[in-house]
Design a protein around this motif. Sequence first.
Motif, PDB file in Angstrom:
ATOM      1  N   ASP A 109      11.875   2.200  -3.772  1.00  0.00           N
ATOM      2  CA  ASP A 109      10.704   3.344  -3.687  1.00  0.00           C
ATOM      3  C   ASP A 109       9.687   2.910  -4.908  1.00  0.00           C
ATOM      4  O   ASP A 109      10.328   2.776  -6.066  1.00  0.00           O
ATOM      5  CB  ASP A 109      11.079   4.820  -3.545  1.00  0.00           C
ATOM      6  N   ILE A 120       5.563   5.327  -2.881  1.00  0.00           N
ATOM      7  CA  ILE A 120       5.656   4.509  -1.749  1.00  0.00           C
ATOM      8  C   ILE A 120       7.067   4.227  -1.172  1.00  0.00           C
ATOM      9  O   ILE A 120       7.785   3.607  -2.022  1.00  0.00           O
ATOM     10  CB  ILE A 120       4.619   3.216  -2.152  1.00  0.00           C
ATOM     11  N   LYS A 121       7.329   4.769  -0.340  1.00  0.00           N
ATOM     12  CA  LYS A 121       8.854   4.789  -0.035  1.00  0.00           C
ATOM     13  C   LYS A 121       9.021   3.695   1.126  1.00  0.00           C
ATOM     14  O   LYS A 121       8.398   3.677   2.202  1.00  0.00           O
ATOM     15  CB  LYS A 121       9.382   6.131   0.581  1.00  0.00           C
ATOM     16  N   HIS A 125       7.432   3.270   4.951  1.00  0.00           N
ATOM     17  CA  HIS A 125       6.455   1.986   4.992  1.00  0.00           C
ATOM     18  C   HIS A 125       7.356   0.948   5.502  1.00  0.00           C
ATOM     19  O   HIS A 125       7.823   0.059   4.647  1.00  0.00           O
ATOM     20  CB  HIS A 125       5.807   1.630   3.627  1.00  0.00           C
ATOM     21  N   THR A 138      -0.194  -2.215  -6.036  1.00  0.00           N
ATOM     22  CA  THR A 138      -0.605  -0.913  -5.694  1.00  0.00           C
ATOM     23  C   THR A 138      -1.613  -0.268  -6.661  1.00  0.00           C
ATOM     24  O   THR A 138      -1.819  -0.920  -7.662  1.00  0.00           O
ATOM     25  CB  THR A 138       0.630   0.157  -5.904  1.00  0.00           C
ATOM     26  N   HIS A 385      -2.224  -2.426   3.637  1.00  0.00           N
ATOM     27  CA  HIS A 385      -1.273  -1.469   4.214  1.00  0.00           C
ATOM     28  C   HIS A 385      -1.616  -0.049   3.771  1.00  0.00           C
ATOM     29  O   HIS A 385      -2.089   0.138   2.412  1.00  0.00           O
ATOM     30  CB  HIS A 385       0.088  -1.663   3.960  1.00  0.00           C
ATOM     31  N   ALA A 386      -1.544   1.123   4.637  1.00  0.00           N
ATOM     32  CA  ALA A 386      -1.520   2.439   4.103  1.00  0.00           C
ATOM     33  C   ALA A 386      -2.986   2.668   3.328  1.00  0.00           C
ATOM     34  O   ALA A 386      -3.199   3.449   2.517  1.00  0.00           O
ATOM     35  CB  ALA A 386      -0.651   2.758   2.775  1.00  0.00           C
ATOM     36  N   GLN A 391      -1.574   5.744  -1.459  1.00  0.00           N
ATOM     37  CA  GLN A 391      -0.355   4.789  -1.161  1.00  0.00           C
ATOM     38  C   GLN A 391      -0.601   3.399  -0.860  1.00  0.00           C
ATOM     39  O   GLN A 391       0.382   2.647  -0.465  1.00  0.00           O
ATOM     40  CB  GLN A 391       0.786   5.497  -0.288  1.00  0.00           C
ATOM     41  N   GLU A 392      -1.818   3.033  -1.017  1.00  0.00           N
ATOM     42  CA  GLU A 392      -2.332   1.878  -0.128  1.00  0.00           C
ATOM     43  C   GLU A 392      -1.579   0.574  -0.926  1.00  0.00           C
ATOM     44  O   GLU A 392      -1.398   0.752  -2.366  1.00  0.00           O
ATOM     45  CB  GLU A 392      -3.993   1.469  -0.662  1.00  0.00           C
ATOM     46  N   TRP A 393      -1.274  -0.440  -0.596  1.00  0.00           N
ATOM     47  CA  TRP A 393      -0.769  -1.530  -1.062  1.00  0.00           C
ATOM     48  C   TRP A 393      -0.906  -2.872  -0.485  1.00  0.00           C
ATOM     49  O   TRP A 393      -1.095  -2.820   0.748  1.00  0.00           O
ATOM     50  CB  TRP A 393       1.083  -1.578  -1.162  1.00  0.00           C
TER      51      TRP A 393
END
Length: 417
Positions: A109, A120-121, A125, A138, A385-386, A391-393
Motif C-alpha cells: 500500500d 493507495i491500497k 486499486h 503519485t 488511474h483514480a 489517490q491518482e497514480w
Amino acid sequence: MSTYTNFNKSLEQRFIKYAKIDTQSDPNSPTCPSTLKQKNLGKELVQELLEIGVTDAEMDDNGYVYGTIPSNTNKPLPVIFFCSHMDTSPDCSGENVKPIIHDNYQGQDLILPDDNNIVIKLSEHKDLKHQIGNDIITASGTTLLGADNKAGLAEIMEAAAFLMRNPDVKHGTIKLLFTPDEEIGRGVDKADLKKLGADFGYTIDGETLGSIEDETFSADGAALKIYGVSTHPGFAKGKMESAIKILAEILDSLPKDTLTPEATHQKEGFIHPVSMNGQVEEAEAQFIIRDFTDEKLAEHGQFLEETVKKVMTKYPKSTYKINIKAQYRNMKQVLDQHPKIVQYGIEAIERVGVVAKQQSIRGGTDGSRLSYMGLPCPNIFAGEHAFHSKQEWVSVQDMKKAVQTIINIACIWEERG
C-alpha cells in the motif's frame, strides 16, 4: 526501424514538469480557457515543440496548442492527429502538486507523505497487481496528480520528439492538438479544425494499459429552476411555498437504487445532480444525464421532467422551468463507419506486446465531440488511474507503452498506405 527508449528518463521528467503546473479548469468561468493558468502549460508545450523542430507550433488566444510533424514518405496518406487536454479536474486541488516516484513497486500500500490518511491500497486499486517491479508516480497526498491528462501530453510529446529525431521511421503528416477545459465539457468548443487540418485522430486519455475505447456515453445536461412563493416566515401559514424544499423533494423523489452513479455500472445510465443553490423564492439544480443510446438518454430526460411535474402538483402557486441540452453523443455511431481507425489502433497496441482491450468508457473525451465534428477519434490508454482524486497514480512503464503505441499508429498507417 528504431524503437522508442526513455532516454535519460525524459518521459518521467516531462510528466513531472507538466504535473507541477497548476491547470485546473473552472466551470463557473465564462472565458476560454476558463482559467488563464492553463496557458502557462500551453506556453511550455509550444516551447518544447519548437525545440524538437516542430516549426509551426503555436498557442492561439483561446489556449489551444497546435503543431505539425511533417510527412517523411512519398505515399499519399491521410493526416492523423493526436490529442490530449491540458486542464485538470475542478473536483480536487491541482495547486502545488508534488509528484513522487515509487521505484520498483512490490505490491505494498502506498501511504502518501503529506497526508498519511491518503493510502493507495492494492485491495482497492486492482490494476496495481499488474505493476509489480514497475515505477509508480503519485502526488503527495494533498492534491490530485494530474495524470489525467498530463500523462497523455507527456506521451504525445515523447512520441513527437522520437519521430522528429528518427527520420528512418516512416509516417505521414501528423498533427498535434492540446486542448483546454476538457474536464468541464468545453474541450473542443473553440478548436480550429481548419488550422488542425486532419482527417481523423486519437485522443490519448484512457486508463488501463492496452485499452482502446470506441464507445462513450451519450450526454445531456439539464438545468432546473423552481420558482416558489416567499413571504415573512412569521406570517407564512398557507402562503409560503419554499423553492428550496420543493427542489429537495424533487431530488429525494429520484431513484436511489437505479439511475444514479453510485448504483450503476457497465452500460447502465443515470441522472445525476451535480450542483444546487437557492433561496425560498427561487432555487436551481444542474444535472448531467448519461446513457449509451440516444433513446435511453431521451427516456431519462423525460423521466426527470415527469418527476418534477409530479412533485409540483403539490405546490399550485409555484412554477418551474427545465432546460435539457445535448452535450455529446456516443462516438461509436461515427467510428463504426470508419473501422480501420479502431483496427489500426488495436494493432498498434498489440505490437507493444500487450493484449488490446476494446471497450466503452463511462464518460466522454474530446474525441466524443470531435467525432461528431467530422474527425473520427477513438481513445487510447494513457495509463492514468483514480483520476480526479488524491489517490491518482500512473505507471512509468505503462506510459512508455503508450508512447510506442502512438508511434506504431503512425507507422501502420504508412505501411498500409
